[in-house]
Design a protein around this motif. Structure first.
Motif, mmCIF file in Angstrom:
data_model
loop_
_atom_site.group_PDB
_atom_site.id
_atom_site.type_symbol
_atom_site.label_atom_id
_atom_site.label_comp_id
_atom_site.label_asym_id
_atom_site.label_seq_id
_atom_site.Cartn_x
_atom_site.Cartn_y
_atom_site.Cartn_z
ATOM 1 N N LYS B 26 13.325 14.310 128.442
ATOM 2 C CA LYS B 26 13.566 13.011 129.077
ATOM 3 C C LYS B 26 14.774 12.311 128.461
ATOM 4 O O LYS B 26 15.277 12.702 127.428
ATOM 5 N N LYS B 280 21.538 9.389 139.740
ATOM 6 C CA LYS B 280 20.395 8.497 139.573
ATOM 7 C C LYS B 280 20.496 7.748 138.245
ATOM 8 O O LYS B 280 20.206 6.556 138.171
ATOM 9 N N MET B 283 23.159 5.000 138.775
ATOM 10 C CA MET B 283 22.799 3.925 139.704
ATOM 11 C C MET B 283 21.494 3.231 139.330
ATOM 12 O O MET B 283 21.244 2.109 139.751
ATOM 13 N N VAL B 285 18.787 4.169 140.622
ATOM 14 C CA VAL B 285 17.894 4.455 141.750
ATOM 15 C C VAL B 285 18.160 5.889 142.213
ATOM 16 O O VAL B 285 19.184 6.465 141.880
ATOM 17 N N TYR B 286 17.213 6.434 142.996
ATOM 18 C CA TYR B 286 17.384 7.806 143.466
ATOM 19 C C TYR B 286 18.636 7.935 144.315
ATOM 20 O O TYR B 286 18.913 7.113 145.172
ATOM 21 N N TYR B 287 19.406 8.991 144.049
ATOM 22 C CA TYR B 287 20.723 9.196 144.641
ATOM 23 C C TYR B 287 20.613 10.033 145.911
ATOM 24 O O TYR B 287 19.570 10.604 146.193
ATOM 25 N N SER B 288 21.696 10.083 146.664
ATOM 26 C CA SER B 288 21.661 10.831 147.914
ATOM 27 C C SER B 288 22.764 11.881 147.951
ATOM 28 O O SER B 288 23.872 11.638 147.482
ATOM 29 N N PRO B 289 22.481 13.053 148.544
ATOM 30 C CA PRO B 289 23.518 14.083 148.675
ATOM 31 C C PRO B 289 24.696 13.609 149.531
ATOM 32 O O PRO B 289 25.750 14.229 149.510
ATOM 33 N N ASP B 290 24.497 12.521 150.284
ATOM 34 C CA ASP B 290 25.594 11.993 151.098
ATOM 35 C C ASP B 290 26.811 11.626 150.257
ATOM 36 O O ASP B 290 27.918 11.512 150.770
ATOM 37 N N TYR B 291 26.601 11.387 148.964
ATOM 38 C CA TYR B 291 27.692 10.921 148.109
ATOM 39 C C TYR B 291 28.303 12.038 147.268
ATOM 40 O O TYR B 291 29.082 11.789 146.370
#
Lengths: 293, 295
Positions: B26, B280, B283, B285-291
């Motif tokens: 972790k 993540k 940010m 927060v959970y990230y997106s493959p869009d980026y």
């Protein structure tokens, strides 16, 4: 001799599977007489994350299925629910509902599935447009699915409420992660058994049980969720979700309705979760009059 | 009898893997592990439909995994077919990223010694820094280990300065005992790296197979003092499993092997999953493959 009653272990519904919460946490669900009737998974943000991954994976194949095929699958759902009526009536009555009301809620839920099944291959014609433009282009706009939608289902009407918010979204080709009613989740999560047996591919609908208080911020902030639908009354949660959803410019919708009313089912709920794509297709001028389309 | 040739205890291997998978990494150590894993990736495209454009695109990605995330390392190498080595070499320029090329009638390895040597020489001639060869599994399974050994030695000779990775294609070797035997054979015949799979056969890299190969490397090192590298390839697509492999590497071979000099992941989609995790962290927060770029 009476057989021992076999109690069902209620689990989550993620990617077509029925996993327990990865957090190992549970909460107690009581009936109207305040007797504990089940231990329910208290979904964590990791469960939510896993559900989003499953929904994203399912999106490509679900959104590109033919509209008619989606319609068939939604109708199949109605057939499956119809056959399990007794179980759902029983679970609704445990929330304190009368038998008559419980039967009415199940009947309406089946009807609503049939209703949205019918819309699957029709809303394009209603919401799609051919636009007048002053160049030699054929110009048209068509609705397309938004993507992965995070839904916090109504707290009351655990069956009808959930069906009413989820069905228009999947009818429109989206995939969904939905948080069931916290106080009365039994028949919301039992609905997963209907979904799992109605040709719906795994991951199109994912159902979590747990607390909105813990999860609503994650629904709103997850960058890979394209829109959220919040169908509860908590003003503070609404405000937080509206703010957090701005992070990746999520569409956010807040519904508060009487789910029994006839206008609780309407095609505009499908439209809310569609993106409109406009295409400019070059053409010669059409017709002898020189009319342009 | 040498330690190199003891039989593999399959149940023991599985239980050990189960223990690796309970390790929880972790926070700061996770970030460090993820960045290390990124730096160990051989970004790979091995498709019949590869074009110069796709190879250049992948090379750009190798150098710029995600420019808007902090402290992202470059990958170790790109891995391509011999006819794309030159393109990759030019695209990578002075970046320091190595070009690895598969050779020897990849992926089946069914051709003559002569053609395999030519294939290797061509890749090296075009500037490949590393050669990923396949062994002749047919000959190995038929018991002709001498043939396999001679072949590896001949290819090693043709490699010159280039480092040689020997692909065992463990998915075709059936048993862990065979995998251990093939690992030892490859190391004794001149491999600089041993590699699990071509990625064209299922199952590709798995943890039990990798553990058996790591233990063979350890025993070979104990016996000879020579360090051999390891490359699991195919099927490792999540950040979580990459961390589990690193735990296994650390606990089997120790800190000397914890760099891309001695350990590689052959993968095409692993990098993006690791970037999602690092996104993540940035940010919150959970990230997106869009980026993140797809290729």
């Amino acid at each position: 001799m009476s057989a021992t009653e076999i109690r069902k272990t209620y689990k989550l519904f993620i990617g077509g599977q029925f996993p327990r919460t990865e957090s190992g946490r549970y909460y107690k669900v009581s009936n109207a007489k305040n007797e504990v009737i089940a231990n329910m998974c208290l979904a964590s943000r990791k469960d939510f994350r896993n559900a989003v991954v499953a929904a994203r994976k399912a999106f490509e194949s679900w959104s590109t299925k033919s509209a008619f095929n989606r319609s068939q699958i939604l109708y199949r759902m109605a057939e499956m629910l119809e056959g399990r009526k007794a179980q759902f009536v029983d679970e609704l009555m445990q929330t304190g509902m009368s038998k008559t009301m419980a039967e009415k809620e199940v009947r309406l839920s089946v009807d609503r599935m049939v209703y949205y099944s019918g819309w699957c291959d029709k809303y394009h014609q209603l919401f799609g447009t051919v636009n007048p433009v002053s160049s030699s282009h054929f110009n048209f706009s068509m609705p397309e699915a938004m993507g992965v939608i995070g839904v916090i289902a109504p707290e009351s009407h655990p069956l009808l409420g959930l069906v009413s918010v989820v069905l228009p979204l999947i009818a429109g080709g989206n995939t969904v992660v939905v948080l069931a009613s916290e106080k009365h989740p039994l028949c919301s999560i039992s609905l997963a058994e209907v979904l799992a047996t109605s040709d719906l591919s795994g991951g199109v609908v994912n159902i979590l049980t747990g607390k909105s208080q813990e999860l609503h911020t994650h629904f709103a902030s997850h960058m890979d969720v394209n829109a959220i639908l919040y169908a509860r009354a908590d003003a503070k949660e609404k405000k937080t979700m509206a703010e957090l959803s701005a992070l990746n410019v999520k569409r956010s919708f807040f519904y508060e309705r009487d789910w029994y009313r006839a206008d609780a089912e309407n095609p505009y709920d499908i439209l809310d979760f569609q993106e409109i794509k406009t295409t400019w297709h070059p053409i010669e001028q059409i017709g002898t009059s020189g009319a342009k389309y | 009898m040498s330690m190199l040739h003891h039989p593999v205890d399959q149940t023991g291997v599985e239980e050990r893997i189960a223990r690796f998978n309970t390790r929880s990494i972790k926070k700061e150590s996770k970030l460090q592990g993820l960045r290390l894993a990124l730096s160990m990736i051989d970004l790979t495209t091995l498709e019949g439909k590869d074009t110069a454009g796709k190879v250049r695109q992948m090379c750009y990605k190798a150098m710029h995994l995600a420019d808007d995330l902090p402290d992202i390392p470059q990958v170790a190498a790109v891995c391509v077919y011999p006819n794309h080595v030159k393109t990759a070499k030019i695209a990578l320029g002075e970046s320091g990223i190595k070009v690895a090329s598969v050779a020897t009638a990849f992926p089946s390895g069914n051709s003559s010694r002569k053609i395999k040597l030519e294939d290797t020489k061509m890749a090296v001639g075009q500037g490949a820094d590393e050669i990923d060869m396949v062994i002749s599994r047919g000959a190995f399974l038929a018991g002709d280990v001498q043939f396999v050994s001679d072949e590896i030695a001949a290819i090693k000779d043709a490699c010159g300065e280039a480092r040689l990775k020997v692909i065992l294609e463990t998915g075709e070797l059936s048993t862990l005992d065979n995998i251990r035997r093939a690992s030892v054979l490859a190391m004794q015949s001149g491999a600089d790296f041993i590699k699990t799979s071509t990625g064209k056969i299922q199952p590709a890299a798995t943890m039990p197979v990798t553990l058996v190969m790591l233990e063979a490397i350890r025993d070979y090192y104990d016996e000879t003092g020579i360090m051999i590298g390891m490359k699991p390839a195919g099927g490792i697509s999540t950040a979580k499993s990459a961390l589990q492999y690193l735990v296994m590497l650390y606990e089997t071979l120790g800190p000397e092997w914890m760099s891309n000099e001695w350990f590689r992941f052959g993968a095409s989609s692993l990098a993006n999953d690791i970037l999602l995790q690092l996104g993540k962290e940035k940010m919150g927060v959970y990230y997106s493959p869009d980026y993140i770029s797809k290729d």
